[in-house]
Structure formats: C-alpha cells, structure tokens
Design an enzyme around this catalytic site. Structure first.
Site, PDB file in Angstrom:
ATOM      1  N   LYS A 140       0.988  -0.705   0.071  1.00  0.00           N
ATOM      2  CA  LYS A 140      -0.024   0.090   0.063  1.00  0.00           C
ATOM      3  C   LYS A 140       1.123   1.298   0.109  1.00  0.00           C
ATOM      4  O   LYS A 140       1.711   1.256   0.607  1.00  0.00           O
ATOM      5  CB  LYS A 140      -0.944  -0.188   1.185  1.00  0.00           C
TER       6      LYS A 140
HETATM    7  C1  E4P Z   1      -8.241   1.718   3.894  1.00  0.00           C
HETATM    8  O1  E4P Z   1      -7.788   1.175   3.198  1.00  0.00           O
HETATM    9  C2  E4P Z   1      -7.974   2.261   5.004  1.00  0.00           C
HETATM   10  O2  E4P Z   1      -7.204   1.934   5.671  1.00  0.00           O
HETATM   11  C3  E4P Z   1      -9.492   3.629   5.649  1.00  0.00           C
HETATM   12  O3  E4P Z   1     -10.540   2.627   4.776  1.00  0.00           O
HETATM   13  C4  E4P Z   1      -9.864   4.413   6.052  1.00  0.00           C
HETATM   14  O4  E4P Z   1     -10.800   4.050   7.198  1.00  0.00           O
HETATM   15  P1  E4P Z   1     -11.066   5.915   7.693  1.00  0.00           P
HETATM   16  O5  E4P Z   1     -10.838   7.179   7.014  1.00  0.00           O
HETATM   17  O6  E4P Z   1     -12.269   5.569   8.516  1.00  0.00           O
HETATM   18  O7  E4P Z   1     -10.252   5.885   8.419  1.00  0.00           O
END
Ligand code: E4P
Length: 217
Positions: free
Chosen positions: A83
């Site tokens: 990522k």
């Molecule tokens: C996605 O890969 C992220 O980890 C996640 O969806 C972020 O979500 P949040 O905005 O609720 O922290």
C-alpha cells in the site's frame, strides 16, 4: 463485489473469514497502532488466515525508500498488496513494484485525477476514501461513480477499492455504483445483517411460538 476487512484485529478477521465474508484485508499505520502489534508479525498472521490480498502500508515518503520497504513487506507472503500513498513518490513506487509483478494498492485517493494517475502507474487497487470526503462535506460516493466511469471509458484494469466506509448504506451504494471491492471495519460488515423489521418479526415469532407450547428438539 469483493469484501475486504479494514482491520489488523486477527480475531475479528478470523471470525468473518470463517463465514466466507473475507476476500482480503486492508491495514494502515493507524490500524497497526490500534492492534498494538509488530507490523511484520501481525501481517504474517493475517496472511496465514486469509488467502486474498492483504494490504500492508509503507511508511517512507521518498520513492527509493518506499520501494525498499515495499519489497520487504512483499516478502511476508505472496498475497501481500503493497500500500502506497497517492503522492508523486507513491506513484513512482507503484510503477516500479507493479512492474516487478507485485500487487500495489494506492491509498489516500480523494480525486478522479488521482485515480487516473494510479491506473496509469499500474496500480492493482485504487483506494478512494468515501468517509473522509463526507467528513468535509464533499461526496465520497460521487467520487466512486466518477472513477467507475473513467476506468470503464478506457478499460483500465485497476480495481476500485472503496475505502473509509463508515455505514452499511455506503456498502449498498458502492455495490450499486459498481466498485470492485469495498473495505470496511468488522462492525460495519456485521451491521449489514441488522434490520429493525427482522428484529421485530423475530420477536413476534418467538412470542407466538412460546404460545404453541411445542418443542422441535
Ligand atoms: C483503507 O484502506 C483505509 O485503511 C481505511 O478505509 C480508512 O478508513 P477511515 O477513514 O475510517 O480511517
């Protein structure tokens, strides 16, 4: 639509996986912090439970460092998706790692143009954050629709991974729009099973069944 679980909570992942609800997992530095565990160790454990893509996020900011981190993370298991953030260095990293055959999830996407760049850099997944756009009075679902249209217009194979999902309704809307994948916390996935009329109907059936005085076993 594929379901990814957005957590580093191994027990929660295992429970949902046993039900066939887990096509993959996404983590990020905040979720690793919440787990209180070492990133390599917890990611390895998640990969031993889930056969689909498991996103592990780099924390370097310069491309050369991100590439080195990404390669190290990819060694954890064959199903790691590295990522990277949607920055210029992140796009460079995406291009290099995807050219090496590694899965790359480009995260922190907040515009259609960012998603277009990620697709051209060979991203396996693009992660537009719905909830965080909604938080600042923009329309996260509209972004998912825009990216769907653009990717379909040009046949990009990058999968739209709807992220920052906060409600069961977000999941419904993403499925209607045609997001390839959604990632949500375990509580949101479990919440999809809830309906007030299910609870009310079950309550009435239980009351009426008690009145019959019958037993099945
Ligand atoms: C996605 O890969 C992220 O980890 C996640 O969806 C972020 O979500 P949040 O905005 O609720 O922290």
């Amino acid at each position: 639509m594929k379901f990814f679980v957005d957590t580093a909570d191994v027990e929660a992942i295992a429970e949902l996986n046993d039900l066939g609800m887990v096509d993959g997992v996404t983590t990020n530095p905040s979720l690793i912090l919440k787990s209180g565990r070492d990133i390599i160790e917890v990611t390895r454990e998640i990969c031993s439970i889930v056969s689909g893509p498991v996103s592990a996020e780099v924390v370097a900011l310069k491309a050369d460092d991100m590439i080195a981190e990404g390669r190290k993370l990819a060694e954890i298991a064959p199903n790691i998706a590295v990522k990277v953030p949607l920055t210029w260095d992140g796009l460079k990293t995406c291009k290099v790692l995807s050219s090496e055959g590694k899965m790359v999830n480009v995260t922190l996407c907040f515009s259609a143009n960012q998603a277009l760049l990620a697709a051209k850099a060979g991203a396996t997944f693009i992660s537009p954050f719905i909830g965080r756009l909604d938080d600042i009075n923009l329309d996260g679902l509209e972004l998912i629709g825009d990216i769907r249209t653009i990717y379909d217009n040009y046949g990009f194979e990058t999968q739209i991974l709807a992220a920052s999902i906060r409600t069961a309704n977000h999941v419904t809307q993403c499925a209607l729009i045609g997001a390839d994948v959604m990632t949500a916390p375990p509580a949101v996935i479990k919440g999809m099973a809830s309906h007030v009329l299910t609870d009310k109907g079950l309550d009435q059936f239980m009351k009426d069944w008690a009145k019959t005085g019958q037993k099945i076993i």
